[in-house]
Design a protein around this motif. Structure first.
Motif, short mmCIF file in Angstrom:
data_model
loop_
_atom_site.label_atom_id
_atom_site.label_comp_id
_atom_site.label_asym_id
_atom_site.label_seq_id
_atom_site.Cartn_x
_atom_site.Cartn_y
_atom_site.Cartn_z
N ASP A 1 0.84 -1.21 0.00
CA ASP A 1 0.00 0.00 0.00
C ASP A 1 0.87 1.26 0.00
O ASP A 1 0.65 2.18 -0.78
N ARG A 2 1.86 1.29 0.89
CA ARG A 2 2.73 2.46 1.00
C ARG A 2 3.47 2.72 -0.30
O ARG A 2 3.62 3.86 -0.73
N ASP A 3 3.95 1.66 -0.96
CA ASP A 3 4.74 1.80 -2.18
C ASP A 3 3.88 1.79 -3.45
O ASP A 3 4.41 1.69 -4.57
N ASN A 4 2.57 1.92 -3.28
CA ASN A 4 1.63 2.03 -4.40
C ASN A 4 1.68 0.84 -5.36
O ASN A 4 1.50 1.01 -6.57
N TYR A 5 1.95 -0.32 -4.83
CA TYR A 5 1.96 -1.56 -5.62
C TYR A 5 2.88 -1.47 -6.83
O TYR A 5 2.59 -2.00 -7.89
N ARG A 6 4.01 -0.78 -6.65
CA ARG A 6 5.02 -0.64 -7.70
C ARG A 6 6.40 -0.79 -7.08
O ARG A 6 6.56 -0.58 -5.88
N CYS A 7 7.37 -1.10 -7.92
CA CYS A 7 8.75 -1.16 -7.44
C CYS A 7 9.13 0.22 -6.90
O CYS A 7 8.86 1.25 -7.53
N THR B 1 12.12 1.41 -6.48
CA THR B 1 13.36 1.95 -7.03
C THR B 1 13.06 3.12 -7.97
O THR B 1 12.27 2.96 -8.90
N PRO B 2 13.67 4.28 -7.73
CA PRO B 2 13.45 5.42 -8.63
C PRO B 2 13.83 5.06 -10.06
O PRO B 2 14.85 4.44 -10.31
N GLY B 3 12.97 5.42 -10.99
CA GLY B 3 13.22 5.13 -12.40
C GLY B 3 12.64 3.80 -12.85
O GLY B 3 12.60 3.51 -14.04
N CYS B 4 12.18 2.99 -11.93
CA CYS B 4 11.57 1.71 -12.27
C CYS B 4 10.07 1.83 -12.00
O CYS B 4 9.67 2.25 -10.92
N ASP B 5 9.27 1.45 -12.98
CA ASP B 5 7.83 1.54 -12.78
C ASP B 5 7.16 0.17 -12.88
O ASP B 5 5.96 0.08 -13.16
N HIS B 6 7.93 -0.87 -12.64
CA HIS B 6 7.36 -2.22 -12.70
C HIS B 6 6.27 -2.40 -11.65
O HIS B 6 6.41 -1.96 -10.53
N TRP B 7 5.21 -3.06 -12.04
CA TRP B 7 4.11 -3.33 -11.12
C TRP B 7 3.73 -4.81 -11.12
O TRP B 7 2.79 -5.20 -10.44
N LEU B 8 4.47 -5.61 -11.85
CA LEU B 8 4.29 -7.06 -11.83
C LEU B 8 5.53 -7.72 -11.25
O LEU B 8 6.63 -7.13 -11.28
N HIS B 9 5.38 -8.92 -10.76
CA HIS B 9 6.51 -9.70 -10.22
C HIS B 9 7.24 -8.92 -9.13
O HIS B 9 8.44 -8.65 -9.22
N LEU B 10 6.51 -8.56 -8.10
CA LEU B 10 7.04 -7.75 -7.01
C LEU B 10 7.31 -8.60 -5.77
O LEU B 10 6.61 -9.57 -5.50
N ASP B 11 8.34 -8.19 -5.03
CA ASP B 11 8.73 -8.85 -3.78
C ASP B 11 8.82 -7.80 -2.68
O ASP B 11 9.06 -6.63 -2.95
N VAL B 12 8.68 -8.24 -1.44
CA VAL B 12 8.99 -7.38 -0.30
C VAL B 12 10.44 -7.65 0.07
O VAL B 12 10.84 -8.80 0.26
N CYS C 1 11.27 -2.46 5.23
CA CYS C 1 10.86 -3.20 4.02
C CYS C 1 10.44 -2.24 2.92
O CYS C 1 9.88 -1.19 3.18
N CYS C 2 10.70 -2.65 1.68
CA CYS C 2 10.19 -1.93 0.53
C CYS C 2 9.83 -2.93 -0.55
O CYS C 2 10.26 -4.08 -0.52
N VAL C 3 9.04 -2.48 -1.51
CA VAL C 3 8.63 -3.32 -2.63
C VAL C 3 9.64 -3.17 -3.75
O VAL C 3 10.00 -2.04 -4.12
#
Length: 108
Positions: free
Chosen positions: A25-31, A33-44, A61-63
């Motif tokens: 929720d905090r990381d808006n369901y996205r990676c 990392t600045p410059g990365c906008d991946h929203w699939l295949h995410l890990d904590v 923790c971060c996504v």
């Protein structure tokens, strides 16, 4: 990914469903990392690894997408906690080993 820790899978679950949801929720369901906008295949990812006594908390923790997650474990991407759920991301130069700020887009 919320799996069981350790090689034998006998340790307790390190990322609970509640913690995972809060971090996503905090990381808006996205990676994160600045410059990365991946929203699939995410890990904590635990910024301070659990094996190094890193806390199992939202502030540690971060996504990350699987690419960025792998790069942290390869030593190419360093993440430092900034407090309150914020993080600094620093890319390591593969040639010199020096640290630099994140690129505008992810390296290939």
């Amino acid at each position: 990914r919320g799996g069981k820790g350790g090689k034998g899978g006998t340790e307790h679950k390190t990322v609970t469903k509640t913690l995972r949801r809060k971090v996503f929720d905090r990381d808006n369901y996205r990676c994160a990392t600045p410059g990365c906008d991946h929203w699939l295949h995410l890990d904590v990812h635990h910024v301070q690894h659990r094996s190094n006594q890193g806390p199992n908390t939202e502030d540690n923790c971060c996504v990350l997408c699987t690419v960025c997650h792998a790069r942290t474990h390869e030593g190419l991407l360093h993440i430092e906690p900034g407090g309150g759920g914020s993080f600094s991301f620093v890319w390591a130069s593969a040639v010199t080993g020096t640290r630099r700020t994140p690129p505008a887009s992810l390296p290939s």
